[in-house]
Each structure stands twice: as C-alpha cells, then as structure tokens.
Design an enzyme around this catalytic site. Sequence first.
Site, PDB file in Angstrom:
ATOM      1  N   LYS A  13     -62.825  54.365 -83.054  1.00 30.21           N
ATOM      2  CA  LYS A  13     -64.221  54.416 -82.614  1.00 30.21           C
ATOM      3  C   LYS A  13     -64.639  55.845 -82.250  1.00 30.21           C
ATOM      4  O   LYS A  13     -65.667  56.333 -82.707  1.00 30.21           O
ATOM      5  CB  LYS A  13     -64.441  53.502 -81.396  1.00 30.21           C
ATOM      6  N   ARG A  88     -67.969  45.625 -73.844  1.00 30.63           N
ATOM      7  CA  ARG A  88     -66.581  45.167 -73.882  1.00 30.63           C
ATOM      8  C   ARG A  88     -66.493  43.661 -73.640  1.00 30.63           C
ATOM      9  O   ARG A  88     -65.432  43.087 -73.793  1.00 30.63           O
ATOM     10  CB  ARG A  88     -65.759  45.837 -72.776  1.00 30.63           C
ATOM     11  N   ARG A 127     -51.721  59.544 -80.179  1.00 27.76           N
ATOM     12  CA  ARG A 127     -53.053  60.117 -79.900  1.00 27.76           C
ATOM     13  C   ARG A 127     -52.966  61.289 -78.929  1.00 27.76           C
ATOM     14  O   ARG A 127     -52.275  61.229 -77.924  1.00 27.76           O
ATOM     15  CB  ARG A 127     -53.973  59.043 -79.305  1.00 27.76           C
ATOM     16  N   ARG A 160     -53.254  60.605 -73.226  1.00 31.67           N
ATOM     17  CA  ARG A 160     -53.942  59.869 -72.159  1.00 31.67           C
ATOM     18  C   ARG A 160     -52.926  59.048 -71.380  1.00 31.67           C
ATOM     19  O   ARG A 160     -52.048  58.434 -71.976  1.00 31.67           O
ATOM     20  CB  ARG A 160     -54.998  58.944 -72.760  1.00 31.67           C
ATOM     21  N   ARG A 171     -54.309  46.521 -72.255  1.00 28.98           N
ATOM     22  CA  ARG A 171     -55.653  46.759 -72.815  1.00 28.98           C
ATOM     23  C   ARG A 171     -55.897  45.862 -74.024  1.00 28.98           C
ATOM     24  O   ARG A 171     -56.985  45.318 -74.201  1.00 28.98           O
ATOM     25  CB  ARG A 171     -55.799  48.241 -73.204  1.00 28.98           C
TER      26      ARG A 171
HETATM   27  P1  ADP Z   1     -60.578  54.572 -80.282  1.00 26.32           P
HETATM   28  O1  ADP Z   1     -61.704  55.455 -79.815  1.00 26.32           O
HETATM   29  O2  ADP Z   1     -61.074  53.374 -81.037  1.00 26.32           O
HETATM   30  O3  ADP Z   1     -59.644  54.197 -79.185  1.00 26.32           O
HETATM   31  P2  ADP Z   1     -59.598  56.993 -81.641  1.00 26.32           P
HETATM   32  O4  ADP Z   1     -60.764  57.445 -82.435  1.00 26.32           O
HETATM   33  O5  ADP Z   1     -59.272  57.731 -80.403  1.00 26.32           O
HETATM   34  O6  ADP Z   1     -59.725  55.401 -81.326  1.00 26.32           O
HETATM   35  O7  ADP Z   1     -58.336  56.963 -82.605  1.00 26.32           O
HETATM   36  C1  ADP Z   1     -57.037  56.613 -82.123  1.00 26.32           C
HETATM   37  C2  ADP Z   1     -55.995  57.540 -82.750  1.00 26.32           C
HETATM   38  O8  ADP Z   1     -55.890  57.286 -84.153  1.00 26.32           O
HETATM   39  C3  ADP Z   1     -56.321  59.024 -82.635  1.00 26.32           C
HETATM   40  O9  ADP Z   1     -55.109  59.693 -82.452  1.00 26.32           O
HETATM   41  C4  ADP Z   1     -56.956  59.374 -83.979  1.00 26.32           C
HETATM   42  O10 ADP Z   1     -56.698  60.734 -84.317  1.00 26.32           O
HETATM   43  C5  ADP Z   1     -56.260  58.419 -84.937  1.00 26.32           C
HETATM   44  N1  ADP Z   1     -57.131  57.898 -85.997  1.00 26.32           N
HETATM   45  C6  ADP Z   1     -58.444  57.560 -85.900  1.00 26.32           C
HETATM   46  N2  ADP Z   1     -58.911  57.057 -87.059  1.00 26.32           N
HETATM   47  C7  ADP Z   1     -57.859  57.059 -87.928  1.00 26.32           C
HETATM   48  C8  ADP Z   1     -57.699  56.641 -89.303  1.00 26.32           C
HETATM   49  N3  ADP Z   1     -58.711  56.100 -89.995  1.00 26.32           N
HETATM   50  N4  ADP Z   1     -56.481  56.789 -89.861  1.00 26.32           N
HETATM   51  C9  ADP Z   1     -55.454  57.311 -89.155  1.00 26.32           C
HETATM   52  N5  ADP Z   1     -55.530  57.717 -87.871  1.00 26.32           N
HETATM   53  C10 ADP Z   1     -56.718  57.598 -87.248  1.00 26.32           C
HETATM   54  P1  ADP Z   2     -60.092  52.873 -75.964  1.00 24.15           P
HETATM   55  O1  ADP Z   2     -59.563  54.106 -76.584  1.00 24.15           O
HETATM   56  O2  ADP Z   2     -59.066  51.897 -75.543  1.00 24.15           O
HETATM   57  O3  ADP Z   2     -61.147  52.208 -76.741  1.00 24.15           O
HETATM   58  P2  ADP Z   2     -61.853  53.872 -73.852  1.00 24.15           P
HETATM   59  O4  ADP Z   2     -61.732  55.338 -73.807  1.00 24.15           O
HETATM   60  O5  ADP Z   2     -63.048  53.280 -74.480  1.00 24.15           O
HETATM   61  O6  ADP Z   2     -60.530  53.300 -74.505  1.00 24.15           O
HETATM   62  O7  ADP Z   2     -61.700  53.261 -72.390  1.00 24.15           O
HETATM   63  C1  ADP Z   2     -60.690  53.650 -71.511  1.00 24.15           C
HETATM   64  C2  ADP Z   2     -60.761  52.840 -70.225  1.00 24.15           C
HETATM   65  O8  ADP Z   2     -62.037  53.056 -69.591  1.00 24.15           O
HETATM   66  C3  ADP Z   2     -60.708  51.329 -70.436  1.00 24.15           C
HETATM   67  O9  ADP Z   2     -59.371  50.848 -70.482  1.00 24.15           O
HETATM   68  C4  ADP Z   2     -61.446  50.828 -69.190  1.00 24.15           C
HETATM   69  O10 ADP Z   2     -60.639  50.895 -68.032  1.00 24.15           O
HETATM   70  C5  ADP Z   2     -62.551  51.862 -69.050  1.00 24.15           C
HETATM   71  N1  ADP Z   2     -63.771  51.477 -69.805  1.00 24.15           N
HETATM   72  C6  ADP Z   2     -64.323  52.113 -70.869  1.00 24.15           C
HETATM   73  N2  ADP Z   2     -65.432  51.491 -71.300  1.00 24.15           N
HETATM   74  C7  ADP Z   2     -65.590  50.429 -70.471  1.00 24.15           C
HETATM   75  C8  ADP Z   2     -66.534  49.383 -70.400  1.00 24.15           C
HETATM   76  N3  ADP Z   2     -67.554  49.281 -71.288  1.00 24.15           N
HETATM   77  N4  ADP Z   2     -66.388  48.454 -69.425  1.00 24.15           N
HETATM   78  C9  ADP Z   2     -65.384  48.509 -68.533  1.00 24.15           C
HETATM   79  N5  ADP Z   2     -64.447  49.459 -68.556  1.00 24.15           N
HETATM   80  C10 ADP Z   2     -64.539  50.429 -69.518  1.00 24.15           C
END
Ligand code: ADP
Ligand code: ADP
Length: 221
Positions: A13, A88, A127, A160, A171
Amino acid sequence: MRIVLLGPPGAGKGTQAKILADRLQVPHISTGDLLRENVKNNTDLGKEARDYMERGLLVPDELVAKMLTKRFAQSDTKNGFILDGYPRNLNQAETLDTILQEKNMAIDFVVYLDTAEDIIIQRLSGRLVCSVCAANYHIKNMPPKVKGVCDNCHGPLSQRTDDREETVRKRLQIYKKEVSSLIDYYERQHRLRRIDGGQEADIVLNKIIGFAKMLNDSLKV
Ligand code: ADP
Ligand code: ADP
Ligand code: ZN
C-alpha cells in the site's frame, strides 16, 4: 482522484501510494505514517497510540478519526488523495464516508491488494523504512542504492519495531478478522477493485492507473 488502498500489512500500500501520489499530484495520506510521526514527536496522541502500535493492535477508532479529520481539513486534499491504512474496520469505513460527505466528497474507488501470507511474511521481514521521509525499501526486492541510506533524502533506514514476527502475526490476525466486512461494504457500493498484490510493483501500479483512467479518461498520468 480519491483512492483508498486496502490490503494486509506488507501488501504494498505504502509503496504504491507514494508513486500514485506523485503521478496524480495528490497527497498520500497514511494513517500509519501520521501515527508514527505523532509517536516520534511524543504528542498526546502519540503517547496514547504507542502501546497499541507496538503490540500490533489497532489504535482506538476515535483517536484515528480525530487525526484524520484534522488531516482532511488541510487544503491540499481538495483535489484528491491516496488514502493508505484507513479504513481498517467497518466503523472506520462509515466514519470516512461521513468525513467526506461533510465536504461534499466521496471515494472514487478502493483498491484491494489481495496478497498471500507467505509473500507478506517475506516482504515484512525485509522491509526497511526511512526514519526521515518514511520511504519504503526492501532488503532484497527493492534495495536502496546505498546500503542503509534513503535514496530520496539520505536519511537512515531501519526496520519497524512492529515488523517483528510475533507482532506481524498479531497484525495479520486482526486484519483477517476485519477485512471481509470492508470488502462487503465496498463491493455493495460497487467501488471495490481487486488486484493481486503479489505481482511486481510496476504491474500493480499500471493496473491501479488503468482503473483511474476508466473513471476519468482525460486523466494525465
Ligand atoms: P504496506 O504499506 O501495505 O504495509 P509496503 O508498501 O510497506 O506495504 O511494502 C512492504 C514491503 O514489501 C516493503 O519492503 C516494500 O519495499 C516491499 N514491496 C512492496 N511492493 C512490492 C512488490 N510488488 N513486490 C515486491 N516487494 C514489494
Ligand atoms: P501496515 O504496514 O501493517 O499496513 P501501518 O503503517 O498502516 O501498517 O500501521 C501501523 C500501525 O499503526 C497499525 O498496526 C496500528 O497500530 C496503527 N494504525 C494505522 N492505521 C490505523 C487505523 N486506521 N486504525 C487503527 N490503527 C491504525
Ligand atoms: Zn528518506
């Protein structure tokens, strides 16, 4: 364009949102990034949110809603946004509609990045995040040009604390419990667009842009 990105942790995302925001010239709004910023600055919200985040639990809906309402009050959201990490759960989806309705706005579509669990685990365990600008990298899939250093701002990269295996499992468990009600909600509104999140990032990106162009064929991206 008002786009919501939905998917499990590690679905990509943040990665997609950052590129889309740049291409569409709209802000990237990540509730995770906003919350981490609050924790870093030790604000009242940050103090309340920290413990939930470290345990992999959702921060209470009211706190996140207040933060998001404040963010949407900023003028840069007028021409659209890419929302990442919100909603969420069903309550948050309804809150989002209410916040937007008050501004005579609605979501254009919701991208559901459907991603298999083994891929999620591989992605989260590698990541790396820039502690200055929040850019995402992956130790193998998307390495930075210089090890440990952000390509954009030269800030230091780190893992992280909630990407530890124990917390990731928590999660994922919460995600699985809540996601089906969100999918139903947006499917009923005919707003859900499903994409296999396990594909290469540029393939995913082009599919999202394709959906955006279907709604607005004069879109310049
Ligand atoms: P999210 O925001 O949904 O938690 P991230 O964008 O942070 O996910 O991506 C999670 C990890 O996977 C990061 O280390 C990112 O560099 C990697 N990543 C994201 N998209 C891809 C993809 N299409 N293929 C391989 N690795 C990816
Ligand atoms: P991910 O990479 O897992 O998608 P995020 O960076 O979006 O993680 O979120 C990290 C943490 O921040 C979550 O595990 C939660 O504790 C909090 N968080 C983020 N967005 C929300 C939301 N919309 N509602 C509640 N908690 C949230
Ligand atoms: Zn950076």
